[in-house]
Motif scaffolding. Structure first.
Motif, PDB file in Angstrom:
ATOM      1  N   TRP A  47      47.619  41.694  16.307  1.00 20.37           N
ATOM      2  CA  TRP A  47      47.116  40.625  17.157  1.00 20.37           C
ATOM      3  C   TRP A  47      46.987  40.979  18.637  1.00 20.37           C
ATOM      4  CZ3 TRP A  47      51.042  38.748  20.459  1.00 20.37           C
ATOM      5  CH2 TRP A  47      52.367  39.022  20.077  1.00 20.37           C
ATOM      6  N   CYS A  48      46.980  42.263  18.970  1.00 18.54           N
ATOM      7  CA  CYS A  48      46.832  42.629  20.388  1.00 18.54           C
ATOM      8  C   CYS A  48      45.500  42.140  20.951  1.00 18.54           C
ATOM      9  CB  CYS A  48      47.021  44.124  20.599  1.00 18.54           C
ATOM     10  SG  CYS A  48      45.825  45.188  19.767  1.00 18.54           S
ATOM     11  N   ALA A  49      44.409  42.274  20.184  1.00 21.40           N
ATOM     12  CA  ALA A  49      43.088  41.821  20.666  1.00 21.40           C
ATOM     13  C   ALA A  49      43.022  40.303  20.735  1.00 21.40           C
ATOM     14  CB  ALA A  49      41.980  42.377  19.779  1.00 21.40           C
ATOM     15  N   ALA A  50      43.726  39.625  19.840  1.00 21.76           N
ATOM     16  CA  ALA A  50      43.769  38.160  19.895  1.00 21.76           C
ATOM     17  C   ALA A  50      44.479  37.712  21.168  1.00 21.76           C
ATOM     18  CB  ALA A  50      44.468  37.603  18.662  1.00 21.76           C
ATOM     19  N   PHE A  51      45.558  38.394  21.533  1.00 25.44           N
ATOM     20  CA  PHE A  51      46.274  38.049  22.758  1.00 25.44           C
ATOM     21  C   PHE A  51      45.388  38.243  23.984  1.00 25.44           C
ATOM     22  CE2 PHE A  51      48.833  39.477  26.410  1.00 25.44           C
ATOM     23  CZ  PHE A  51      49.536  38.306  26.665  1.00 25.44           C
ATOM     24  N   VAL A  52      44.806  39.426  24.123  1.00 29.58           N
ATOM     25  CA  VAL A  52      43.936  39.705  25.274  1.00 29.58           C
ATOM     26  C   VAL A  52      42.792  38.702  25.324  1.00 29.58           C
ATOM     27  CG1 VAL A  52      42.264  41.370  26.215  1.00 29.58           C
ATOM     28  CG2 VAL A  52      44.547  42.135  25.543  1.00 29.58           C
ATOM     29  N   GLY A  53      42.152  38.488  24.184  1.00 32.27           N
ATOM     30  CA  GLY A  53      41.020  37.562  24.133  1.00 32.27           C
ATOM     31  C   GLY A  53      41.404  36.144  24.480  1.00 32.27           C
ATOM     32  N   ALA A  54      42.525  35.669  23.941  1.00 29.49           N
ATOM     33  CA  ALA A  54      42.965  34.300  24.224  1.00 29.49           C
ATOM     34  C   ALA A  54      43.254  34.112  25.704  1.00 29.49           C
ATOM     35  CB  ALA A  54      44.200  33.971  23.386  1.00 29.49           C
ATOM     36  N   ILE A  55      43.893  35.092  26.312  1.00 28.18           N
ATOM     37  CA  ILE A  55      44.202  34.995  27.739  1.00 28.18           C
ATOM     38  C   ILE A  55      42.910  34.911  28.550  1.00 28.18           C
ATOM     39  CG2 ILE A  55      45.218  36.207  29.712  1.00 28.18           C
ATOM     40  CD1 ILE A  55      47.234  34.902  27.617  1.00 28.18           C
ATOM     41  N   LEU A  56      41.958  35.786  28.244  1.00 29.68           N
ATOM     42  CA  LEU A  56      40.677  35.755  28.968  1.00 29.68           C
ATOM     43  C   LEU A  56      39.976  34.414  28.769  1.00 29.68           C
ATOM     44  CD1 LEU A  56      39.490  39.367  28.100  1.00 29.68           C
ATOM     45  CD2 LEU A  56      40.223  38.551  30.355  1.00 29.68           C
ATOM     46  N   GLU A  57      39.908  33.956  27.526  1.00 29.32           N
ATOM     47  CA  GLU A  57      39.234  32.684  27.230  1.00 29.32           C
ATOM     48  C   GLU A  57      39.895  31.527  27.968  1.00 29.32           C
ATOM     49  OE1 GLU A  57      36.456  32.155  25.342  1.00 29.32           O
ATOM     50  OE2 GLU A  57      36.227  34.179  24.526  1.00 29.32           O
ATOM     51  N   ARG A  58      41.210  31.530  28.046  1.00 31.13           N
ATOM     52  CA  ARG A  58      41.936  30.460  28.736  1.00 31.13           C
ATOM     53  C   ARG A  58      41.645  30.452  30.234  1.00 31.13           C
ATOM     54  NH1 ARG A  58      47.683  30.055  25.452  1.00 31.13           N
ATOM     55  NH2 ARG A  58      46.686  29.777  23.432  1.00 31.13           N
ATOM     56  N   CYS A  59      41.157  31.578  30.747  1.00 29.73           N
ATOM     57  CA  CYS A  59      40.788  31.681  32.162  1.00 29.73           C
ATOM     58  C   CYS A  59      39.278  31.536  32.364  1.00 29.73           C
ATOM     59  CB  CYS A  59      41.276  33.015  32.727  1.00 29.73           C
ATOM     60  SG  CYS A  59      43.071  33.131  32.810  1.00 29.73           S
ATOM     61  N   GLY A  60      38.563  31.143  31.327  1.00 23.44           N
ATOM     62  CA  GLY A  60      37.122  30.929  31.436  1.00 23.44           C
ATOM     63  C   GLY A  60      36.304  32.206  31.386  1.00 23.44           C
ATOM     64  N   ILE A  61      36.888  33.285  30.905  1.00 27.51           N
ATOM     65  CA  ILE A  61      36.194  34.571  30.807  1.00 27.51           C
ATOM     66  C   ILE A  61      35.935  34.853  29.330  1.00 27.51           C
ATOM     67  CG2 ILE A  61      36.354  37.052  31.229  1.00 27.51           C
ATOM     68  CD1 ILE A  61      38.385  36.303  33.506  1.00 27.51           C
ATOM     69  N   PRO A  62      34.676  34.938  28.922  1.00 25.97           N
ATOM     70  CA  PRO A  62      34.406  35.224  27.510  1.00 25.97           C
ATOM     71  C   PRO A  62      35.011  36.572  27.102  1.00 25.97           C
ATOM     72  CG  PRO A  62      32.406  34.495  28.614  1.00 25.97           C
ATOM     73  CD  PRO A  62      33.442  34.733  29.681  1.00 25.97           C
ATOM     74  N   SER A  63      35.730  36.557  25.990  1.00 27.34           N
ATOM     75  CA  SER A  63      36.336  37.777  25.468  1.00 27.34           C
ATOM     76  C   SER A  63      35.352  38.462  24.524  1.00 27.34           C
ATOM     77  CB  SER A  63      37.620  37.431  24.708  1.00 27.34           C
ATOM     78  OG  SER A  63      37.321  36.731  23.511  1.00 27.34           O
ATOM     79  N   SER A  64      35.807  39.509  23.869  1.00 27.17           N
ATOM     80  CA  SER A  64      34.956  40.154  22.866  1.00 27.17           C
ATOM     81  C   SER A  64      34.819  39.254  21.639  1.00 27.17           C
ATOM     82  CB  SER A  64      35.521  41.518  22.455  1.00 27.17           C
ATOM     83  OG  SER A  64      36.642  41.370  21.609  1.00 27.17           O
ATOM     84  N   ARG A  65      35.766  38.327  21.477  1.00 30.47           N
ATOM     85  CA  ARG A  65      35.809  37.400  20.348  1.00 30.47           C
ATOM     86  C   ARG A  65      35.815  38.135  19.009  1.00 30.47           C
ATOM     87  NH1 ARG A  65      31.861  32.980  23.164  1.00 30.47           N
ATOM     88  NH2 ARG A  65      33.389  32.363  24.726  1.00 30.47           N
TER      89      ARG A  65
END
Length: 159
Positions: A47-65
């Motif tokens: 879940w490392c990519a889920a963590f990074v992505g969730a943090i970015l998304e929570r800050c309004g930055i689209p992640s790789s999803r």
């Protein structure tokens, strides 16, 4: 020193970890939902990519999803050198790992804040020889600041 908002957000989850056995940490399951991968229903799936992505998304930055750490090699814009808060993609046997660079250790290793580092959110040291790439959000015009020196907590040979 300017600290990117996603680092401030990521630090809120320090210490979160997987729950061993049949139960699963609801926060980790939410990370999957935050990156639109809500079909993953356990905290054992890397879940490392889920963590990074969730943090970015929570800050309004689209992640790789996407659930792959290596998906971040195509995300944002490339940096030649690491900067405070940049996304780092690392090689590991059988796949990759992704997290946020927060500093350097006394021996020059990168200090990385990430999820699924020994099954938890924490800061760990990684050798630069494992780096596949450094990335910065495409929609953030401010350049990353240089890295502060941090005391190494523990070197990670596997994550």
């Amino acid at each position: 020193m300017f600290e990117p908002e996603w680092l401030v957000e990521a630090k809120k989850y320090m210490g979160e970890k997987e729950i061993k056995g049949t139960q699963h940490n609801p926060l980790i399951l939410q990370f999957w939902k935050d990156i639109r991968r809500g079909g993953i229903k356990d905290d054992e799936t890397p879940w490392c990519a889920a963590f990074v992505g969730a943090i970015l998304e929570r800050c309004g930055i689209p992640s790789s999803r996407y659930e792959s750490a290596r998906s971040y090699l195509q995300w944002g814009r490339e940096l030649k050198e690491p900067g405070l808060g940049c996304v780092v993609v690392l090689l590991r046997e059988g796949g990759g790992h992704v997290g946020f660079v927060v500093g350097t250790s006394s021996n020059g290793d990168l200090m990385v804040l990430g999820g699924n580092q020994s099954d938890a959110v924490n800061i760990r040291s990684f050798p630069r020889s494992r780096v596949s790439g450094y990335r910065w959000p495409a929609n953030i015009s401010r350049e990353p600041q240089s890295l502060p020196a941090l005391i190494a907590q523990r070197s990670e040979s596997e994550s």
